[in-house]
Design a protein around this motif. Sequence first.
Motif, PDB file in Angstrom:
ATOM      1  N   SER A 164       0.861  -1.179   0.000  1.00 25.83           N
ATOM      2  CA  SER A 164       0.000   0.000   0.000  1.00 25.83           C
ATOM      3  C   SER A 164       0.899   1.232   0.000  1.00 25.83           C
ATOM      4  CB  SER A 164      -0.899  -0.016   1.239  1.00 25.83           C
ATOM      5  OG  SER A 164      -1.852   1.014   1.199  1.00 25.83           O
ATOM      6  N   TRP A 165       0.729   2.105  -1.005  1.00 22.52           N
ATOM      7  CA  TRP A 165       1.634   3.238  -1.211  1.00 22.52           C
ATOM      8  C   TRP A 165       0.982   4.545  -0.771  1.00 22.52           C
ATOM      9  CZ3 TRP A 165       6.629   2.985  -3.402  1.00 22.52           C
ATOM     10  CH2 TRP A 165       7.016   1.727  -3.859  1.00 22.52           C
ATOM     11  N   TYR A 166       1.781   5.368  -0.045  1.00 20.89           N
ATOM     12  CA  TYR A 166       1.318   6.656   0.458  1.00 20.89           C
ATOM     13  C   TYR A 166       2.369   7.734   0.153  1.00 20.89           C
ATOM     14  CZ  TYR A 166      -1.966   3.728   3.000  1.00 20.89           C
ATOM     15  OH  TYR A 166      -2.935   2.802   3.319  1.00 20.89           O
ATOM     16  N   PHE A 167       1.906   8.865  -0.379  1.00 23.11           N
ATOM     17  CA  PHE A 167       2.802   9.947  -0.770  1.00 23.11           C
ATOM     18  C   PHE A 167       2.473  11.223  -0.001  1.00 23.11           C
ATOM     19  CE2 PHE A 167       3.309   6.964  -4.109  1.00 23.11           C
ATOM     20  CZ  PHE A 167       4.506   7.237  -4.768  1.00 23.11           C
ATOM     21  N   GLY A 168       3.518  12.012   0.263  1.00 23.54           N
ATOM     22  CA  GLY A 168       3.328  13.303   0.918  1.00 23.54           C
ATOM     23  C   GLY A 168       4.489  14.223   0.610  1.00 23.54           C
ATOM     24  N   HIS A 169       4.247  15.524   0.669  1.00 19.78           N
ATOM     25  CA  HIS A 169       5.290  16.508   0.366  1.00 19.78           C
ATOM     26  C   HIS A 169       6.289  16.637   1.507  1.00 19.78           C
ATOM     27  CE1 HIS A 169       3.965  18.101  -3.455  1.00 19.78           C
ATOM     28  NE2 HIS A 169       2.739  18.262  -3.002  1.00 19.78           N
ATOM     29  N   LEU A 170       7.563  16.723   1.139  1.00 13.61           N
ATOM     30  CA  LEU A 170       8.597  17.107   2.097  1.00 13.61           C
ATOM     31  C   LEU A 170       8.460  18.598   2.399  1.00 13.61           C
ATOM     32  CD1 LEU A 170      11.294  16.214   3.569  1.00 13.61           C
ATOM     33  CD2 LEU A 170      12.465  17.237   1.614  1.00 13.61           C
ATOM     34  N   GLU A 171       8.255  19.372   1.346  1.00 12.59           N
ATOM     35  CA  GLU A 171       8.010  20.804   1.413  1.00 12.59           C
ATOM     36  C   GLU A 171       7.449  21.239   0.065  1.00 12.59           C
ATOM     37  OE1 GLU A 171      11.900  21.475   2.645  1.00 12.59           O
ATOM     38  OE2 GLU A 171      12.788  21.386   0.648  1.00 12.59           O
ATOM     39  N   SER A 172       6.815  22.391   0.029  1.00 12.41           N
ATOM     40  CA  SER A 172       6.225  22.866  -1.220  1.00 12.41           C
ATOM     41  C   SER A 172       6.211  24.392  -1.203  1.00 12.41           C
ATOM     42  CB  SER A 172       4.801  22.308  -1.387  1.00 12.41           C
ATOM     43  OG  SER A 172       4.223  22.732  -2.594  1.00 12.41           O
ATOM     44  N   PHE A 173       7.379  24.981  -1.473  1.00 11.38           N
ATOM     45  CA  PHE A 173       7.521  26.428  -1.362  1.00 11.38           C
ATOM     46  C   PHE A 173       6.771  27.174  -2.460  1.00 11.38           C
ATOM     47  CE2 PHE A 173      11.522  24.792   0.581  1.00 11.38           C
ATOM     48  CZ  PHE A 173      11.261  25.213   1.876  1.00 11.38           C
ATOM     49  N   ILE A 174       6.708  26.595  -3.661  1.00 12.58           N
ATOM     50  CA  ILE A 174       6.110  27.290  -4.794  1.00 12.58           C
ATOM     51  C   ILE A 174       4.602  27.050  -4.868  1.00 12.58           C
ATOM     52  CG2 ILE A 174       6.107  27.498  -7.304  1.00 12.58           C
ATOM     53  CD1 ILE A 174       9.054  26.791  -7.284  1.00 12.58           C
ATOM     54  N   LYS A 175       4.193  25.782  -4.893  1.00 11.36           N
ATOM     55  CA  LYS A 175       2.775  25.454  -5.023  1.00 11.36           C
ATOM     56  C   LYS A 175       1.999  25.557  -3.715  1.00 11.36           C
ATOM     57  CE  LYS A 175       3.270  22.346  -8.982  1.00 11.36           C
ATOM     58  NZ  LYS A 175       2.974  20.984  -9.513  1.00 11.36           N
ATOM     59  N   VAL A 180       3.563  17.739   4.773  1.00 10.56           N
ATOM     60  CA  VAL A 180       3.073  16.719   5.708  1.00 10.56           C
ATOM     61  C   VAL A 180       4.140  15.683   6.050  1.00 10.56           C
ATOM     62  CG1 VAL A 180       2.135  15.234   3.890  1.00 10.56           C
ATOM     63  CG2 VAL A 180       1.110  15.193   6.174  1.00 10.56           C
ATOM     64  N   PHE A 181       5.076  15.419   5.130  1.00 15.97           N
ATOM     65  CA  PHE A 181       6.148  14.439   5.379  1.00 15.97           C
ATOM     66  C   PHE A 181       7.494  15.114   5.645  1.00 15.97           C
ATOM     67  CE2 PHE A 181       4.354  10.359   3.170  1.00 15.97           C
ATOM     68  CZ  PHE A 181       3.594  10.111   4.298  1.00 15.97           C
ATOM     69  N   HIS A 182       7.485  16.343   6.148  1.00 11.69           N
ATOM     70  CA  HIS A 182       8.751  17.059   6.329  1.00 11.69           C
ATOM     71  C   HIS A 182       9.658  16.416   7.370  1.00 11.69           C
ATOM     72  CE1 HIS A 182       6.510  18.704   9.740  1.00 11.69           C
ATOM     73  NE2 HIS A 182       7.642  19.194  10.224  1.00 11.69           N
ATOM     74  N   MET A 183       9.086  15.614   8.273  1.00 12.95           N
ATOM     75  CA  MET A 183       9.895  14.943   9.295  1.00 12.95           C
ATOM     76  C   MET A 183      10.225  13.496   8.930  1.00 12.95           C
ATOM     77  SD  MET A 183      10.592  17.067  11.726  1.00 12.95           S
ATOM     78  CE  MET A 183      10.906  16.121  13.217  1.00 12.95           C
ATOM     79  N   LEU A 184       9.756  13.032   7.799  1.00 10.57           N
ATOM     80  CA  LEU A 184      10.004  11.635   7.416  1.00 10.57           C
ATOM     81  C   LEU A 184      11.499  11.306   7.304  1.00 10.57           C
ATOM     82  CD1 LEU A 184       7.990   9.310   6.895  1.00 10.57           C
ATOM     83  CD2 LEU A 184       8.370   9.646   4.453  1.00 10.57           C
ATOM     84  N   PRO A 185      12.358  12.224   6.835  1.00  7.34           N
ATOM     85  CA  PRO A 185      13.797  11.910   6.789  1.00  7.34           C
ATOM     86  C   PRO A 185      14.432  11.675   8.156  1.00  7.34           C
ATOM     87  CG  PRO A 185      13.296  13.690   5.263  1.00  7.34           C
ATOM     88  CD  PRO A 185      12.056  13.470   6.094  1.00  7.34           C
ATOM     89  N   LYS A 186      13.706  11.948   9.233  1.00  3.77           N
ATOM     90  CA  LYS A 186      14.229  11.668  10.573  1.00  3.77           C
ATOM     91  C   LYS A 186      14.151  10.184  10.909  1.00  3.77           C
ATOM     92  CE  LYS A 186      14.923  16.024  11.753  1.00  3.77           C
ATOM     93  NZ  LYS A 186      16.279  16.549  11.993  1.00  3.77           N
ATOM     94  N   ILE A 187      13.328   9.443  10.184  1.00  3.37           N
ATOM     95  CA  ILE A 187      13.104   8.031  10.495  1.00  3.37           C
ATOM     96  C   ILE A 187      14.398   7.209  10.481  1.00  3.37           C
ATOM     97  CG2 ILE A 187      12.021   5.893   9.667  1.00  3.37           C
ATOM     98  CD1 ILE A 187      10.075   7.630  11.124  1.00  3.37           C
ATOM     99  N   PRO A 188      15.250   7.294   9.436  1.00  4.32           N
ATOM    100  CA  PRO A 188      16.472   6.479   9.435  1.00  4.32           C
ATOM    101  C   PRO A 188      17.347   6.701  10.662  1.00  4.32           C
ATOM    102  CG  PRO A 188      16.087   7.387   7.256  1.00  4.32           C
ATOM    103  CD  PRO A 188      15.106   8.049   8.173  1.00  4.32           C
ATOM    104  N   GLY A 189      17.469   7.948  11.103  1.00  5.95           N
ATOM    105  CA  GLY A 189      18.260   8.221  12.297  1.00  5.95           C
ATOM    106  C   GLY A 189      17.620   7.660  13.550  1.00  5.95           C
ATOM    107  N   LEU A 190      16.301   7.765  13.655  1.00 15.57           N
ATOM    108  CA  LEU A 190      15.591   7.230  14.818  1.00 15.57           C
ATOM    109  C   LEU A 190      15.716   5.714  14.898  1.00 15.57           C
ATOM    110  CD1 LEU A 190      12.319   9.387  14.718  1.00 15.57           C
ATOM    111  CD2 LEU A 190      14.148   9.515  16.426  1.00 15.57           C
ATOM    112  N   MET A 191      15.761   5.058  13.738  1.00 16.66           N
ATOM    113  CA  MET A 191      15.852   3.598  13.714  1.00 16.66           C
ATOM    114  C   MET A 191      17.145   3.084  14.350  1.00 16.66           C
ATOM    115  SD  MET A 191      14.326   2.764   9.920  1.00 16.66           S
ATOM    116  CE  MET A 191      14.676   0.996  10.050  1.00 16.66           C
ATOM    117  N   LYS A 192      18.171   3.919  14.370  1.00 17.80           N
ATOM    118  CA  LYS A 192      19.450   3.501  14.952  1.00 17.80           C
ATOM    119  C   LYS A 192      19.382   3.371  16.466  1.00 17.80           C
ATOM    120  CE  LYS A 192      22.088   5.715  11.238  1.00 17.80           C
ATOM    121  NZ  LYS A 192      23.075   6.761  10.889  1.00 17.80           N
ATOM    122  N   THR A 193      18.463   4.127  17.079  1.00 18.62           N
ATOM    123  CA  THR A 193      18.346   4.093  18.531  1.00 18.62           C
ATOM    124  C   THR A 193      17.039   3.474  19.017  1.00 18.62           C
ATOM    125  OG1 THR A 193      17.446   6.351  18.505  1.00 18.62           O
ATOM    126  CG2 THR A 193      19.823   6.120  18.791  1.00 18.62           C
TER     127      THR A 193
END
Length: 259
Positions: A164-175, A180-193
Amino acid sequence: MKYSQIFLKYRIFEFTGLFFVLISILLYGFIKFSDKEISSLNNQSNTNEINTDEINHSNLQNNLNDLSIIDSQNDSNNTIINQSEFNDSPYTKLPSNFKVYKKSILDFLDDNTPLSISIKEIGLDSDIKALEIIDLKDATSYETPKNIVGHIPQSYKPGEKGKSWYFGHLESFIKKEGNVFHMLPKIPGLMKTDPYLYIHIKTNSRTFVYHIYKTEVVPRDDLVLEIESDISEVILVTCVPSFLYHSRLLVHSKLIGTY
């Protein structure tokens, strides 16, 4: 006067050249930094995957009671609080009415259309919208999710065997379509701890819990929406890195239970 004009033009060309050199250096540094950021997001796998096939379902509640207590100050959420900071039970974060998922022949009667999604550790709490296909004359594409998480309706629903696929913007300065997914890149770091990070997807029938087990980054043009799988999976997607957006961060998770 003539010499002063020539000198002035020379100085203008000199400063212009210096300006472009400085911009080039800054741009090169930004790209190298972005590449390093991408590398830190890619191929982060969880070594503490939860294998629900090996769980003794009858003893699940006993294990929860032995390892944790109910937070009396948060009765509304019935959050299970760990008694020991050294406890590594995968169930300490889950509600007391959590049950390991077992497929039933009556599941087809449930309306499991995804309604909302949450990941407590990154503050994600959003409604879900089924993305529509739009006509681009010479091609078709899915609409972009605006201030919401978008679900690919041609992929599977929560609880179903498949992806099941879900999409969200990291950021959208122009449009101005949200982040909604601006914090998603934090997941890999959190997985380490923290090996036990969960995606909660609410439907009309119940809430499905998915355990995050892997992240990866793929080039934008290499992203393929594969939907077949032997298990029930949820994949979250957003653009990375900031300002460049040439790649896609994928967060993979698998179904472990419901409440």
